[in-house]
Design an enzyme around this catalytic site. Sequence first.
Site, PDB file in Angstrom:
ATOM      1  N   TYR A  54       0.825  -1.209   0.000  1.00  0.00           N
ATOM      2  CA  TYR A  54       0.000   0.000   0.000  1.00  0.00           C
ATOM      3  C   TYR A  54       0.859   1.258   0.000  1.00  0.00           C
ATOM      4  CZ  TYR A  54      -2.958   3.825   1.555  1.00  0.00           C
ATOM      5  OH  TYR A  54      -3.592   5.026   1.626  1.00  0.00           O
ATOM      6  N   HIS A  84      -3.110  16.442  -2.722  1.00  0.00           N
ATOM      7  CA  HIS A  84      -3.535  16.523  -1.324  1.00  0.00           C
ATOM      8  C   HIS A  84      -3.290  17.896  -0.696  1.00  0.00           C
ATOM      9  CE1 HIS A  84      -4.120  12.322  -1.797  1.00  0.00           C
ATOM     10  NE2 HIS A  84      -4.213  12.031  -0.517  1.00  0.00           N
ATOM     11  N   ASN A 196       1.543  11.490   5.773  1.00  0.00           N
ATOM     12  CA  ASN A 196       0.754  10.591   6.605  1.00  0.00           C
ATOM     13  C   ASN A 196       1.234  10.624   8.053  1.00  0.00           C
ATOM     14  OD1 ASN A 196      -1.359   8.864   6.801  1.00  0.00           O
ATOM     15  ND2 ASN A 196      -0.337   7.108   5.882  1.00  0.00           N
ATOM     16  N   TYR A 280     -15.029  31.637  46.521  1.00  0.00           N
ATOM     17  CA  TYR A 280     -14.339  30.480  45.935  1.00  0.00           C
ATOM     18  C   TYR A 280     -13.137  30.876  45.088  1.00  0.00           C
ATOM     19  CZ  TYR A 280     -18.117  27.202  47.170  1.00  0.00           C
ATOM     20  OH  TYR A 280     -19.013  26.416  47.833  1.00  0.00           O
ATOM     21  N   ARG A 283     -10.509  31.225  47.711  1.00  0.00           N
ATOM     22  CA  ARG A 283     -10.326  30.106  48.626  1.00  0.00           C
ATOM     23  C   ARG A 283      -9.949  28.805  47.919  1.00  0.00           C
ATOM     24  NH1 ARG A 283     -15.317  27.583  51.543  1.00  0.00           N
ATOM     25  NH2 ARG A 283     -16.222  29.567  50.896  1.00  0.00           N
ATOM     26  N   PHE A 328      -1.710   6.770  12.137  1.00  0.00           N
ATOM     27  CA  PHE A 328      -1.963   8.132  11.652  1.00  0.00           C
ATOM     28  C   PHE A 328      -3.176   8.763  12.310  1.00  0.00           C
ATOM     29  CE2 PHE A 328      -3.817   4.967   8.757  1.00  0.00           C
ATOM     30  CZ  PHE A 328      -5.161   5.182   9.035  1.00  0.00           C
ATOM     31  N   GLU A 414     -12.282   5.901   5.147  1.00  0.00           N
ATOM     32  CA  GLU A 414     -11.853   6.545   6.392  1.00  0.00           C
ATOM     33  C   GLU A 414     -13.113   7.044   7.097  1.00  0.00           C
ATOM     34  OE1 GLU A 414      -9.209   9.372   4.670  1.00  0.00           O
ATOM     35  OE2 GLU A 414      -7.857   7.810   3.936  1.00  0.00           O
TER      36      GLU A 414
END
Length: 501
Positions: A54, A84, A196, A280, A283, A328, A414
């Site tokens: 792959y 990409h 990746n 608060y 404190r 990834f 995906e």
Amino acid sequence: MSDLVIIHGNDLTVEQVYSVAFHGEEVRIAESTLDELKKKRLFLEEMHNKDVIYGINTGFGILADKRISDDDLEKLQVNIVRSHAAGVGEPLKTELVRAIMLVRANSLCKGYSAVRPEVVQQLVNFLNKGIVPIVPEQGSVGASGDLAPLAHIALALIGDGEVFYNGRKEKALEAIQAEGLKPLTLKTKEGLSLLNGTAFMAGIGACSVYIAEKMFDKAILVAAMSVDALMGSTSPFDPRIQEARPHPGQKYVAKKLREYLEGSEIRRSHLHCDKVQDAYTLRTIPQVYGAFYDTLQYVKSVITREINSATDNPLIFDNGDVISGGNFHGEPIALVLDFLSIALTDMANMMERRVDRLVNPKLNNFPAFLTRGKEGLNSGYMIWQYTAAALASENKTLAHPASADTIPTSGFQEDHVSMGAWGARKLWKILKNWSNILAIETVLAYRALSFRKPKKSGKAIEGFFKELSNILEEHVEDRYFGKEFADARDFLLKSQGLKGF
């Protein structure tokens, strides 16, 4: 800060990421790592001639079942980078891009991607020569890695796209040639390996963690100054209370508060007053700030582990196994980035409430809104509480967890993503807002404490007060106050060795 950062994939720190990103520290690849990368690369080149692997001789994502001919293997790697690089929006801050590049280089040094040493060296050369790829900030879903932003970085490495160089925008090829370098020629798997990974979210996360940790002690000191200015009690910081609920952060913060307030004349002046308990926001500082501290330490441990991890796919192992997995996927850091965002937001909420106590005439015995001169004619610091409230409210919206969302990508291949890249970007926004609220509390606590003079606070607070007096003008009447808040923020950052962000 060290003068040189040597990377080999195993012990990069968030401090080193910050120092390279913001201080321009030199980077070098360990010699032993270069040798190991050469061996792994030879191993991969022998394998891909025999097997279908792959990303080496197949398409990507849902196109993984498409075999690529040997003649097109190098073109495949260039194509994935170009296709990409799909980011949009404003360019990411250059320092953060540098952090991302360092994290990616360190991850590739582990050898599981089997890229040539030249690939990692090109990233290092860009860092050392001050060539910063222009990376649009939007476009990553945090799995399959930070594809779009990392593609913009890879695009510059091969001489395409644009970069920031010598303070201006340039074509990547021109900057490369100006430094006597050559564009990177991608071989099998190398385009995929540059894209990746989780370097975008991990790099931004590392810088955020480092800044937050460095600023944290200043935030405790400012809180202690507010406590004393508001004539709060130190009894809630008693070590016995902390031992009864022994969270490490709570004990740490209470100890710091005791140290900062030790010897305060202001505290002694109201030691036997009729007031039973404080609000608060005075404190419970050990409990709230302590929880933040424990959160920060956990997030730091996860980020540190991530920046020293192999986040490519597939991974190549010494015995010849090539295994496709999911390293990834950004979920491990997406969750902790959201966690830190929530913690910073909550801490800022407490800071804003103390800001109100410092200026609100219904909650203290100071002149209304810490005015000098005639009240009414002068409004003092009234509106700076508005600003703190606006920032705190903005953080509450930004703190919605990005990791709670997922949208399938790549034709349902995906089908679960982390959205960690947005988690990293909004953490950065929250951190900036938090630092501005801290600057507001710093100035107002300083002004409030000046009304308690000639009584002195603790030694550490008095030293801090004197430092602030050197950068803040005397308050006589209303004027434009913006510069003093900006100066206070710069002072807080510089005092911790940090640059503006």
